[in-house]
Design an enzyme around this catalytic site. Sequence first.
Site, PDB file in Angstrom:
ATOM      1  N   HIS A 298      -0.958   0.018  -9.900  1.00  0.00           N
ATOM      2  CA  HIS A 298      -1.544  -0.973  -9.065  1.00  0.00           C
ATOM      3  C   HIS A 298      -2.212  -2.001  -9.678  1.00  0.00           C
ATOM      4  O   HIS A 298      -3.359  -2.478  -9.953  1.00  0.00           O
ATOM      5  CB  HIS A 298      -2.888  -0.380  -8.324  1.00  0.00           C
TER       6      HIS A 298
ATOM      7  N   ARG B 197       0.891  -1.106  -0.111  1.00  0.00           N
ATOM      8  CA  ARG B 197      -0.101   0.085   0.019  1.00  0.00           C
ATOM      9  C   ARG B 197       0.945   1.287  -0.108  1.00  0.00           C
ATOM     10  O   ARG B 197       2.059   1.231   0.564  1.00  0.00           O
ATOM     11  CB  ARG B 197      -0.739   0.172   1.229  1.00  0.00           C
TER      12      ARG B 197
HETATM   13  C1  GLV Z   1      -4.807  -5.229  -4.186  1.00  0.00           C
HETATM   14  O1  GLV Z   1      -4.085  -4.093  -3.756  1.00  0.00           O
HETATM   15  C2  GLV Z   1      -5.355  -6.248  -3.213  1.00  0.00           C
HETATM   16  O2  GLV Z   1      -5.414  -5.853  -1.769  1.00  0.00           O
HETATM   17  O3  GLV Z   1      -5.515  -7.166  -3.381  1.00  0.00           O
END
Ligand code: GLV
Length: 312
Positions: free
Chosen positions: A275, A227
């Site tokens: 991401h 994160r």
């Molecule tokens: C993606 O960020 C997840 O938490 O799977």
Amino acid sequence: MSSITVSVYTDDRDECAQWCAALGRALGAGYRIVAGTDAAARYAVAWGPPETFFAAQPALHAVFSMAAGVDHLLRVATLPAGLPVYRLEDAGMAAQMVRYCRHEVEHVLLDRATYEAQQRRKVWQQHPVREPGELQVGLFGYGVLGGRVAQALHDEGYAVRAFRRAARGDSSGPIAEYAGSGQWPAFLQGLQVLILLAPLTEDTRGIIDGVAIDAMARGAWLVNVGRGALIDETAVLAALTDGRLAGASFDVFATEPLPANHPFWSMPQVRMTPHVAAVTRIGPSAHQIADRIRAIENGDPAGRAVDRASGY
Ligand code: GLV
């Protein structure tokens, strides 16, 4: 017998429709799948629901994250205190995460950032070839995904160590384990690559600060696939600028999408992806969630629910 209602929420309409279809197939007869909220919903499957989501569904028995992380659920103030929260465990993500992390670690091992910089300056200069065992790689986050990444890198011969919040009964495996805040400095000491795969909790927010960076080897590389808010951005920017960090690979950011004026976009020592390191596979994920819903309905154990106190 009346059907059991499962509500599905993500703000992406196409994705929401795909989830509804996949859950419908995985759960079969006896279940009613609805997009959005439903007062009769017994289960919810969600990514980043709004504050109104839980108030509109007072009959929920459990909520399932559409992701490995649950920070997007735990931060919703209206999440009922006793409601069990489940997260995806692997469901097709581990193999992707292994590929992504292996690629970034190889980039470091093979000195590719140095050669790319040399190419821009038309410099022909060879550097010594390193073996994987010469690279100290640390995994912060040693759960389902972190464990698979650590094992894959260990199998390739890297010198891998891992940090976990609490010691396990048996830590005699081939990967050096560090546990608890007392061992955090020793874990970081001399690391050449640090991979962040930990959940975002009150304990981990901003944990990669100037002190942490200074404990690592000079010119280390940071890989953040957990994160964005795990890093103290100001400290990391400073370290990337003065060379304490040679570079970084970022898949996650404190603000997503990353704002256009953010310095990371134009730093040659930063490798970025939006991401995508391990994207939820809707099919296998729907099956995992369906199995758990059926287990709960049968009064069987449905796997480990998230521990709200630790945040994962
Ligand atoms: C993606 O960020 C997840 O938490 O799977």
